[in-house]
Design an enzyme around this catalytic site. Structure first.
Site, PDB file in Angstrom:
ATOM      1  N   ASP A  92      39.658 -43.471 -82.567  1.00  0.00           N
ATOM      2  CA  ASP A  92      38.259 -43.903 -82.683  1.00  0.00           C
ATOM      3  C   ASP A  92      38.164 -45.284 -83.378  1.00  0.00           C
ATOM      4  OD1 ASP A  92      36.113 -42.546 -82.255  1.00  0.00           O
ATOM      5  OD2 ASP A  92      36.186 -41.035 -83.516  1.00  0.00           O
ATOM      6  N   GLU A 122      31.097 -45.611 -83.939  1.00  0.00           N
ATOM      7  CA  GLU A 122      32.582 -45.306 -84.014  1.00  0.00           C
ATOM      8  C   GLU A 122      33.163 -45.772 -85.083  1.00  0.00           C
ATOM      9  OE1 GLU A 122      33.874 -43.826 -81.498  1.00  0.00           O
ATOM     10  OE2 GLU A 122      32.912 -43.965 -79.852  1.00  0.00           O
ATOM     11  N   HIS A 125      32.602 -42.822 -87.379  1.00  0.00           N
ATOM     12  CA  HIS A 125      33.691 -41.665 -87.000  1.00  0.00           C
ATOM     13  C   HIS A 125      34.614 -41.835 -87.888  1.00  0.00           C
ATOM     14  CE1 HIS A 125      31.126 -41.147 -82.916  1.00  0.00           C
ATOM     15  NE2 HIS A 125      30.411 -40.811 -83.976  1.00  0.00           N
ATOM     16  N   TYR A 129      36.655 -39.604 -90.726  1.00  0.00           N
ATOM     17  CA  TYR A 129      38.187 -38.753 -90.916  1.00  0.00           C
ATOM     18  C   TYR A 129      38.704 -39.094 -92.376  1.00  0.00           C
ATOM     19  CZ  TYR A 129      37.254 -38.586 -86.306  1.00  0.00           C
ATOM     20  OH  TYR A 129      36.958 -38.422 -84.618  1.00  0.00           O
ATOM     21  N   GLU A 189      35.919 -40.764 -74.863  1.00  0.00           N
ATOM     22  CA  GLU A 189      34.336 -40.145 -75.300  1.00  0.00           C
ATOM     23  C   GLU A 189      34.377 -38.730 -74.660  1.00  0.00           C
ATOM     24  OE1 GLU A 189      33.317 -42.038 -77.547  1.00  0.00           O
ATOM     25  OE2 GLU A 189      33.095 -43.860 -77.200  1.00  0.00           O
ATOM     26  N   GLU A 223      29.713 -38.723 -79.325  1.00  0.00           N
ATOM     27  CA  GLU A 223      30.755 -39.133 -78.092  1.00  0.00           C
ATOM     28  C   GLU A 223      30.085 -38.572 -76.717  1.00  0.00           C
ATOM     29  OE1 GLU A 223      32.647 -41.136 -79.200  1.00  0.00           O
ATOM     30  OE2 GLU A 223      33.920 -40.528 -80.830  1.00  0.00           O
TER      31      GLU A 223
END
Length: 349
Positions: A92, A122, A125, A129, A189, A223
Site C-alpha cells: 500500500d 492509499e 490504508h 496498518y 488492487e 481497493e
C-alpha cells in the site's frame, strides 16, 4: 500522437491556450482547467464519485476489543497477523506514490483528480496498518512487521516484478511503462491483497479481532473501486494508443497475471499454513478466481476456466461484493463500525 516509447514529461499546471477537454490521457493537450461536465471520458466523473463516497479514517474504527484479544491469539495467529500486516504495508505504501506519478504525467485533469483521490485513500490504508499495530503490539514488533518488505526472502521474491515494473515507470515514464504500471496496479488492487484480507476475515468469523476485520473490509472495499477505476482508465488509454494494443502486450499481461497468481499462492501457503479455518487449496482457487475477475475488467479473457465462481463463499459475509458491470455494494448497507476518539477509546482501557 505520442509514441508509446517516447518519454512523457511532467504536465504543466496551466496552459490556457489548450482546450479544457483533454485530447488524450497521455501525451495530449489540456488547459489544466477541470470541468466535470465536459470530459473526454464522461464516466470518469462516476468513477471519482464512487471512490469519494467511501471516505473513512482509521482512528474512527474501535479496536478496544482487539487490544484485549491479540495476546490471546495463538502464536501462529500472532505471527501470521504481523506478517500479513507487513505485506499489506509493503504494497500500500508504493500505491500512494504510483498514483501520484500517474497523476503527474496524465494530460487529462479528470484522471489527475481520480489519481489524487486514490493516492489519498492509499495513504490512509498505510496509516491504518500502523494504527492497528500500535494498538495491539510493541514498537519493536511494529517496526519488525514494517521491515518485512525489505528482509523477508519469500515476500521479496514475491514482489520482484512489482518493483521492476513500478521502478521502470518511475525512471522512464512512457505510455508503454504507464500502461504496464496500471496493469500491476490492478494486480495489487484486485489480487495481491486478498489472501491477507481472507486471514482477517477468518479471524472475524471466529469472533477474533473483529475491529481489525472491519477496518480491513473498508480497505478491501476501497481497493475494489480503485481496481475498477484503474482498469477503466487503462482501457481508455489503450484505445487511444492502438499501436500498443498488440498480441505481444496482451501476452505480457497474461504471463504476468499467471506469474502473480503463482507468487500469491506461494505466499498464502507460507503465511497461512497452520491457520485454523483456512483451506489452502480453497485459497489457491480464490486467487485464481480473483485473477479471472480482474482480467475481465481489463477487457481480457479468463485464464482459469475452472474458477469462474468464488470458491470461498463464506468470505462474502465480510466484504462487500461487486461484479464486472455495476457496484452492487452501493445498493447495500455498509458494515457498521463504532467510532472512537481520544475521549472514549483507549484511555478507558
Amino acid at each position: 500522437m505520442t509514441k508509446t516509447n517516447e518519454m512523457l514529461s511532467r504536465v504543466t499546471v496551466l496552459k490556457p491556450a489548450n482546450p479544457n477537454k483533454a485530447t488524450a490521457i497521455f501525451g495530449g493537450k489540456a488547459s489544466g482547467i477541470l470541468n466535470w461536465n465536459d470530459l473526454k471520458h464522461p464516466h470518469f466523473y462516476t468513477l471519482r464519485q464512487q471512490i469519494r463516497a467511501m471516505f473513512w479514517t482509521a482512528n474512527e474504527v474501535d479496536l478496544t476489543q482487539d487490544v484485549k484479544q491479540f495476546p490471546k491469539l495463538t502464536v501462529r495467529e500472532q505471527d501470521a497477523f504481523l506478517k500479513v500486516i507487513g505485506l499489506l504495508a509493503t504494497l500500500d505504501g508504493p500505491q500512494t506514490d504510483i498514483a501520484s506519478k500517474l497523476a503527474a504525467i496524465t494530460t487529462d485533469p479528470s484522471v489527475k483528480s481520480i489519481m489524487a483521490t486514490i493516492a489519498d485513500q492509499e495513504s490512509e490504508h498505510n496509516h491504518s496498518y500502523a494504527y492497528v499495530l500500535s494498538s495491539v503490539t510493541t514498537l519493536v514488533k511494529q517496526n519488525a512487521s514494517f521491515e518485512m518488505g525489505r528482509t523477508d526472502a519469500v515476500l521479496m521474491r514475491r514482489n520482484e516484478r512489482i518493483v521492476e515494473v513500478y521502478n521502470a515507470f518511475a525512471e522512464t515514464p512512457t505510455i508503454e511503462t504507464a500502461l504496464k504500471a496500471m496493469v500491476y496496479t490492478t494486480l495489487l488492487e484486485g489480487l495481491f491483497f486478498y489472501s491477507g484480507f481472507a486471514f482477517f476475515y477468518n479471524l472475524a468469523r471466529n469472533q477474533k479481532m473483529v475491529g481489525t476485520s472491519t477496518m480491513v473490509s473498508y480497505i478491501n472495499r476501497d481497493e475494489l473501486q480503485h481496481g475498477k477505476a484503474v482498469s477503466d482508465i487503462f482501457r481508455a488509454a489503450l484505445a487511444e494508443n492502438p499501436t500498443q494494443n498488440t498480441e505481444a502486450f496482451t501476452e505480457w499481461i497474461y504471463e504476468n497475471y499467471r506469474h502473480s497468481v503463482e507468487q500469491e499462492i506461494e505466499w498464502s501457503r507460507y503465511v497461512l499454513a497452520g491457520i485454523d479455518g483456512i483451506d489452502l487449496e480453497e485459497m489457491a482457487g480464490y486467487v485464481k478466481y480473483r485473477a479471472n475477475k480482474m482480467l475481465r475488467m481489463l477487457g481480457l479473457s479468463e485464464i482459469y476456466p475452472d474458477y469462474t465462481e468464488n470458491p470461498m463463499k463464506w468470505i462474502r459475509a465480510y466484504v462487500d461484493n461487486f461484479d464486472d458491470t455495476k457496484t452492487d455494494f452501493f445498493e447495500q448497507s455498509s458494515r457498521q463500525y463504532v467510532k472512537t476518539s481520544d475521549l472514549n477509546g483507549f484511555d478507558d482501557l
